[in-house]
Design an enzyme around this catalytic site. Sequence first.
Site, mmCIF file in Angstrom:
data_model
loop_
_atom_site.group_PDB
_atom_site.id
_atom_site.type_symbol
_atom_site.label_atom_id
_atom_site.label_comp_id
_atom_site.label_asym_id
_atom_site.label_seq_id
_atom_site.Cartn_x
_atom_site.Cartn_y
_atom_site.Cartn_z
ATOM 1 N N HIS A 217 10.263 7.939 41.155
ATOM 2 C CA HIS A 217 10.112 7.515 42.550
ATOM 3 C C HIS A 217 9.475 6.136 42.721
ATOM 4 O O HIS A 217 9.374 5.642 43.848
ATOM 5 C CB HIS A 217 9.266 8.529 43.339
ATOM 6 C CG HIS A 217 7.792 8.434 43.060
ATOM 7 N ND1 HIS A 217 7.210 9.029 41.971
ATOM 8 C CD2 HIS A 217 6.782 7.797 43.716
ATOM 9 C CE1 HIS A 217 5.911 8.777 41.968
ATOM 10 N NE2 HIS A 217 5.618 8.020 43.011
HETATM 11 C C1 UD1 Z 1 3.899 6.718 48.057
HETATM 12 C C2 UD1 Z 1 2.805 5.841 47.453
HETATM 13 C C3 UD1 Z 1 2.882 5.933 45.936
HETATM 14 C C4 UD1 Z 1 2.835 7.372 45.480
HETATM 15 C C5 UD1 Z 1 3.891 8.183 46.196
HETATM 16 C C6 UD1 Z 1 3.717 9.633 45.855
HETATM 17 C C7 UD1 Z 1 2.219 3.795 48.708
HETATM 18 C C8 UD1 Z 1 2.368 2.330 48.778
HETATM 19 N N1 UD1 Z 1 3.003 4.436 47.814
HETATM 20 O O1 UD1 Z 1 5.143 6.185 47.650
HETATM 21 O O2 UD1 Z 1 1.769 5.246 45.377
HETATM 22 O O3 UD1 Z 1 3.064 7.409 44.097
HETATM 23 O O4 UD1 Z 1 3.749 8.038 47.611
HETATM 24 O O5 UD1 Z 1 4.851 10.381 46.091
HETATM 25 O O6 UD1 Z 1 1.431 4.351 49.436
HETATM 26 N N2 UD1 Z 1 10.197 9.780 52.662
HETATM 27 C C9 UD1 Z 1 10.795 10.875 53.216
HETATM 28 N N3 UD1 Z 1 10.023 11.946 53.505
HETATM 29 C C10 UD1 Z 1 8.689 11.984 53.289
HETATM 30 C C11 UD1 Z 1 8.093 10.867 52.718
HETATM 31 C C12 UD1 Z 1 8.853 9.766 52.407
HETATM 32 O O7 UD1 Z 1 12.005 10.891 53.443
HETATM 33 O O8 UD1 Z 1 8.045 13.017 53.558
HETATM 34 C C13 UD1 Z 1 11.054 8.617 52.288
HETATM 35 C C14 UD1 Z 1 11.183 7.604 53.423
HETATM 36 O O9 UD1 Z 1 12.470 7.089 53.364
HETATM 37 C C15 UD1 Z 1 10.184 6.541 53.035
HETATM 38 C C16 UD1 Z 1 10.247 6.570 51.518
HETATM 39 O O10 UD1 Z 1 10.453 7.938 51.190
HETATM 40 O O11 UD1 Z 1 10.516 5.282 53.552
HETATM 41 C C17 UD1 Z 1 8.991 6.071 50.852
HETATM 42 O O12 UD1 Z 1 7.831 6.766 51.320
HETATM 43 P P1 UD1 Z 1 6.392 6.051 51.268
HETATM 44 O O13 UD1 Z 1 5.342 7.036 51.622
HETATM 45 O O14 UD1 Z 1 6.417 4.777 52.002
HETATM 46 O O15 UD1 Z 1 6.260 5.647 49.753
HETATM 47 P P2 UD1 Z 1 6.483 6.512 48.438
HETATM 48 O O16 UD1 Z 1 7.568 5.894 47.666
HETATM 49 O O17 UD1 Z 1 6.567 7.951 48.765
HETATM 50 N N1 UDP Z 2 4.725 17.123 42.201
HETATM 51 C C1 UDP Z 2 5.060 18.244 42.946
HETATM 52 N N2 UDP Z 2 6.391 18.495 43.173
HETATM 53 C C2 UDP Z 2 7.379 17.682 42.710
HETATM 54 C C3 UDP Z 2 7.015 16.528 41.970
HETATM 55 C C4 UDP Z 2 5.674 16.276 41.744
HETATM 56 O O1 UDP Z 2 4.180 19.022 43.355
HETATM 57 O O2 UDP Z 2 8.546 17.959 42.968
HETATM 58 C C5 UDP Z 2 3.292 16.857 41.967
HETATM 59 C C6 UDP Z 2 2.952 16.484 40.538
HETATM 60 O O3 UDP Z 2 2.749 17.638 39.760
HETATM 61 C C7 UDP Z 2 1.696 15.666 40.698
HETATM 62 C C8 UDP Z 2 1.917 14.985 42.024
HETATM 63 O O4 UDP Z 2 2.942 15.705 42.694
HETATM 64 O O5 UDP Z 2 0.538 16.472 40.780
HETATM 65 C C9 UDP Z 2 2.350 13.584 41.732
HETATM 66 O O6 UDP Z 2 2.912 13.024 42.833
HETATM 67 P P1 UDP Z 2 3.928 11.818 42.755
HETATM 68 O O7 UDP Z 2 4.657 11.825 41.471
HETATM 69 O O8 UDP Z 2 4.716 11.887 44.003
HETATM 70 O O9 UDP Z 2 2.955 10.549 42.885
HETATM 71 P P2 UDP Z 2 2.048 9.700 41.883
HETATM 72 O O10 UDP Z 2 1.218 10.630 41.080
HETATM 73 O O11 UDP Z 2 2.951 8.844 41.061
HETATM 74 O O12 UDP Z 2 1.247 8.854 42.811
#
Ligand code: UD1
Ligand code: UDP
Length: 380
Positions: A217
Amino acid sequence: MKIITIIGARPQIIKSAAISRAIRNHFSTEIKEIIVHTGQHYDENMSEVFFDELSIPRPDYNLNVGSGSHGAQTARMLEGIENIILTEKPDALVVYGDTNSTVAGGLAASKLHVPLVHIEAGLRSFNKKMPEEVNRIMCDHVSTLLFSPTAKGIENLEKEGFNLNSVAPFTIDHPKVYHCGDIMYDNSIYFSKVSDQNSKLLAELGIEGDFILSTIHRNNNTDEPDRLLAIFGALIEIAEENKIPVVLPLHPRTKKMMELNLTPELSAQLTSSKYIRIIPPVSFFDVIALEKNASFIVTDSGGVQKEAFFFEKPCIILRSETEWVEIVENGNAILCDADKNRILIAYKKLANNKDLTYPQLFGDGEAATFICQEIVKHLS
Ligand code: UD1
Ligand code: UDP
């Protein structure tokens, strides 16, 4: 004392379970926790699913900021958190990790002179193009109590000028740095015991033997077509050559970007491969079941690469650097960036390595209790 905890993105919601559990079990008379969900993540399987499963109290506030550009999203959070601080008048504000929700909480608290507690302080990728790197540096430098999960985190903070021997009273100008272990290690140990009884995912997927767990992601991987192609190209090749299923719970960002960035040929290959199992994001019990039973993990997630280590699985990290350098230095994970050849070579090397060891690098599973104790001691 009253604390405000800021959560917003999936990993923070999961992390907060450890602190809420410690408060419930050991500090219920000392700490009243107000939970603020920024709404950064909002899909049922990115947010709601975790609250009941992990016994996290329902948020007292939800700012419902949703998705958007970094500036717009963070600004909406900042305004909302500021209003809540003014209403609730907390003794401290707690933030986790390095997301936009973290930095919004850090800025709001510091401007209103509320002591900030940063959990997961000190981690650095030394790549400021990563939005998370900017968020975590900014938060560390406006915190009063900094809790670092690793020795490397402490070393990084010392290099940035933090005094490791400061004495109380602590303030934003005179902060305290702790090496306390990882609250996600607390959670993995705690929930590992119950995930076995609760997760039916492997049975539902019909998977019995070896498989690879993969999560993708990171914004640079999803948004750059060449990188996304290289990663999926490598996963297909490993799966087909080794006849091993790859289970891929797909982050919504990746789902969206795959539609835009993958070639029709690769998309067709993914759909027709009997080994590639793309599924929606899963609950924490389910992800633990996947991590415990997988033979190998391929990820760009910060949390998942560490959980690979907790559950003693070799791991390919789809990044060029990591904040969790210990697991790479110890040989349990290899940094492959989004380079197809490096991924294929690393898989061969790690999948056949029977000599990996998993020392206790992330504490003793009691980090959350220690953190609460220090918050009460110094900020109440
Ligand atoms: C965010 C964090 C990242 C973290 C990740 C965990 C920042 C800058 N990034 O990244 O550090 O590793 O969360 O998962 O804060 N979206 C949905 N549904 C949701 C959430 C997101 O569809 O419930 C989609 C939307 O299109 C959105 C995109 O995902 O624009 C990105 O979501 P966003 O929260 O901005 O960043 P992440 O890539 O999730
Ligand atoms: N995780 C989850 N379901 C999923 C994928 C990840 O519960 O389908 C959990 C994972 O075990 C970890 C956390 O989400 O504890 C990590 O989140 P993510 O990879 O979104 O973000 P990051 O750690 O890179 O910020």
